[in-house]
Design an enzyme around this catalytic site. Structure first.
Site, short mmCIF file in Angstrom:
data_model
loop_
_atom_site.label_atom_id
_atom_site.label_comp_id
_atom_site.label_asym_id
_atom_site.label_seq_id
_atom_site.Cartn_x
_atom_site.Cartn_y
_atom_site.Cartn_z
N ALA A 1 0.86 -1.18 0.00
CA ALA A 1 0.00 0.00 0.00
C ALA A 1 0.89 1.23 0.00
O ALA A 1 1.60 1.49 0.97
CB ALA A 1 -0.91 -0.01 1.22
N MET A 2 0.86 1.99 -1.08
CA MET A 2 1.76 3.13 -1.26
C MET A 2 0.98 4.42 -1.18
O MET A 2 0.17 4.74 -2.05
CB MET A 2 2.51 3.00 -2.58
CG MET A 2 3.40 1.76 -2.62
SD MET A 2 4.30 1.57 -4.17
CE MET A 2 5.34 3.04 -4.15
N SER A 3 1.23 5.18 -0.13
CA SER A 3 0.48 6.41 0.13
C SER A 3 1.07 7.62 -0.56
O SER A 3 0.43 8.66 -0.65
CB SER A 3 0.45 6.67 1.64
OG SER A 3 1.76 6.94 2.11
N GLY A 4 2.31 7.50 -1.03
CA GLY A 4 3.01 8.66 -1.57
C GLY A 4 4.01 9.24 -0.59
O GLY A 4 4.71 10.20 -0.91
N CYS B 1 -7.44 12.94 6.25
CA CYS B 1 -7.42 13.20 4.82
C CYS B 1 -8.65 13.96 4.33
O CYS B 1 -8.56 14.74 3.38
CB CYS B 1 -7.25 11.90 4.05
SG CYS B 1 -8.58 10.69 4.29
N LEU C 1 -4.54 3.64 -2.71
CA LEU C 1 -5.97 3.57 -2.46
C LEU C 1 -6.58 4.96 -2.58
O LEU C 1 -6.34 5.83 -1.75
CB LEU C 1 -6.24 2.99 -1.07
CG LEU C 1 -5.57 1.65 -0.77
CD1 LEU C 1 -5.90 1.21 0.65
CD2 LEU C 1 -6.00 0.59 -1.77
N VAL D 1 7.24 8.70 2.46
CA VAL D 1 8.53 8.02 2.53
C VAL D 1 8.41 6.64 3.17
O VAL D 1 9.14 5.71 2.79
CB VAL D 1 9.56 8.90 3.29
CG1 VAL D 1 9.15 9.09 4.75
CG2 VAL D 1 10.95 8.29 3.20
N SER E 1 5.96 4.25 3.11
CA SER E 1 5.52 3.19 2.19
C SER E 1 6.51 3.01 1.05
O SER E 1 6.67 1.89 0.53
CB SER E 1 4.12 3.49 1.66
OG SER E 1 4.07 4.73 0.99
N CYS F 1 -10.49 3.39 9.04
CA CYS F 1 -9.84 3.32 7.73
C CYS F 1 -8.87 2.15 7.67
O CYS F 1 -8.84 1.39 6.70
CB CYS F 1 -9.12 4.63 7.44
SG CYS F 1 -8.34 4.69 5.80
N GLY G 1 3.55 0.67 5.41
CA GLY G 1 4.62 1.39 6.08
C GLY G 1 4.33 1.75 7.51
O GLY G 1 4.92 2.69 8.05
#
Length: 375
Positions: A9-12, A201, A35, A14, A16, A105, A129
């Site tokens: 899961a890559m949030s954008g 968010c 996501l 560092v 992840s 979440c 992460g």
């Protein structure tokens, strides 16, 4: 030899990004997934602020995928996020509770829905992460604290099931944030020095009242009252307040007043500092991790954490037909319905179980007013 496919899961951010890089170095075939949880063009969302999961974050995650030369996909999760996170957030405030959307979440979106997507692709493992670890207690799996005390995120992960815990990897659990940034620089990742998100968010500037207004939530006006029933003022909506709040009440009194209860009829009950301590409270919607489910009437001494930065205190829990009754064995104040409570053994750092603090279960006791600091 490849260890097989894994979804990261890559949030954008560092964390992840380094997670993906480390798993590649460890021999996994990494697939990056972002996501998409929120309609960012909506007027409630100001994307110029540092909130997670923004369009900028999606671009950053894609850039990391390009840098690492891994497949990268954006998965639409708006519907499940709306149902499991935003709708519940609004509903809780309408019922005088203070929700914790990050818990929902993680439970239903970042892990629940993502595991479903992974299985549909024939992939068993996912990684994130988070600063947390996996522990074993006999046959049971549990979240354990990460070693970076300032970043430990175990509190938010008590909702993970045994099946989730068997198949998730947290590469950062044994690292500190400075170490993670150092690894990111070594890997040449474009987000190595990116600042962290500071907001929920979907709540710009953490102004939940403005968010509720934009969602046309009808606020419930009522009276400020003392415990003995005396009316000391009026307010424009119980949704504006949370347990333990002192600022913004607008009530002149001989001593500082705090919110100690929010009632169904719209009344906000106020008390002085020595009336804010909790004698007992209940917890519902339980998820057992390192502890096998208790039978009704069973009791256990352990430690409880009642909010994210709270240092766990000793307590006694008793299983009831629905949920737990918790009796703190040390002073605790400001226990807030809607927030989560997680439980640890007396001498270890893995989660036994967790749940939601229930409304209507708070009993105040009088203590010496010398104790005045929120744990």
């Amino acid at each position: 030899m490849s260890k097989g496919k894994i979804i990261v899961a890559m949030s954008g951010g560092v964390d992840s990004a380094v997670t993906a890089g480390l798993l590649m170095e460890d021999g996994y075939e990494v697939i990056g997934v972002n996501l998409r949880t929120w309609e960012y063009e909506a007027p409630a969302c100001d994307t110029t602020k540092k909130s997670c999961c923004s369009p900028e974050d999606i671009r950053d995650a894609r850039d990391v995928g390009i840098s690492l030369k891994i497949p990268f996909y954006v998965i639409k999760m708006e519907k499940v996020f709306q149902e499991k996170v935003i709708d519940r957030f609004i509903e809780d405030y309408q019922h005088g509770k203070t929700p914790n959307p990050c818990v929902e979440c993680n439970t239903f979106v970042k892990f629940g829905a993502l595991f479903e997507k992974a299985k549909a692709l024939g992939i068993d493992k996912i990684a994130t992460g988070h600063y947390a670890r996996i522990a074993r207690n006999g046959e049971r799996y549990a979240i354990a604290n990460g070693i970076d005390v300032g970043k430990n995120q175990a509190y938010y992960l008590y909702g993970l099931s045994q099946e989730n815990l068997k198949n998730v990897i947290f590469p950062l659990g044994e690292m500190t944030k400075p170490e993670v940034r150092q690894i990111a620089r070594r890997m040449g990742l474009p987000v190595a020095d990116k600042s962290e998100s500071q907001e929920i968010c979907f709540i710009p500037e953490n102004d939940y009242r403005k968010f509720l207004e934009k969602k046309n939530v009808e606020f419930t006006p009522g009276f400020f009252k003392l415990k003995d029933g005396r009316i000391v003022g009026k307010h424009k909506g119980r949704e504006n307040f949370t347990i333990g709040q002192r600022k913004g009440l607008g009530i002149a009194w001989k001593n500082p007043l705090y919110v100690i209860s929010i009632e169904d009829d719209g009344s906000v009950i106020l008390g002085e500092e020595n009336e804010t301590y909790n004698e007992s409270f209940s917890v519902i919607d339980l998820n057992f991790q390192g502890l096998a489910p208790l039978n009704e009437g069973e009791s256990l001494e352990c430690r409880v954490q009642v909010r994210y930065r709270h240092i766990p205190i000793r307590c006694k829990i008793t299983k009831m037909k629905e949920g737990l009754i918790v009796h703190p064995l040390e002073d605790v104040r400001g226990v807030t319905p809607g927030q989560s409570a997680v439980f640890y053994p007396l001498d270890s750092d893995y989660l036994l179980l967790g749940g939601i603090i229930s409304k209507g279960s708070i009993q105040m006791r009088i203590v010496e007013p010398a104790i005045s600091v929120l744990n």
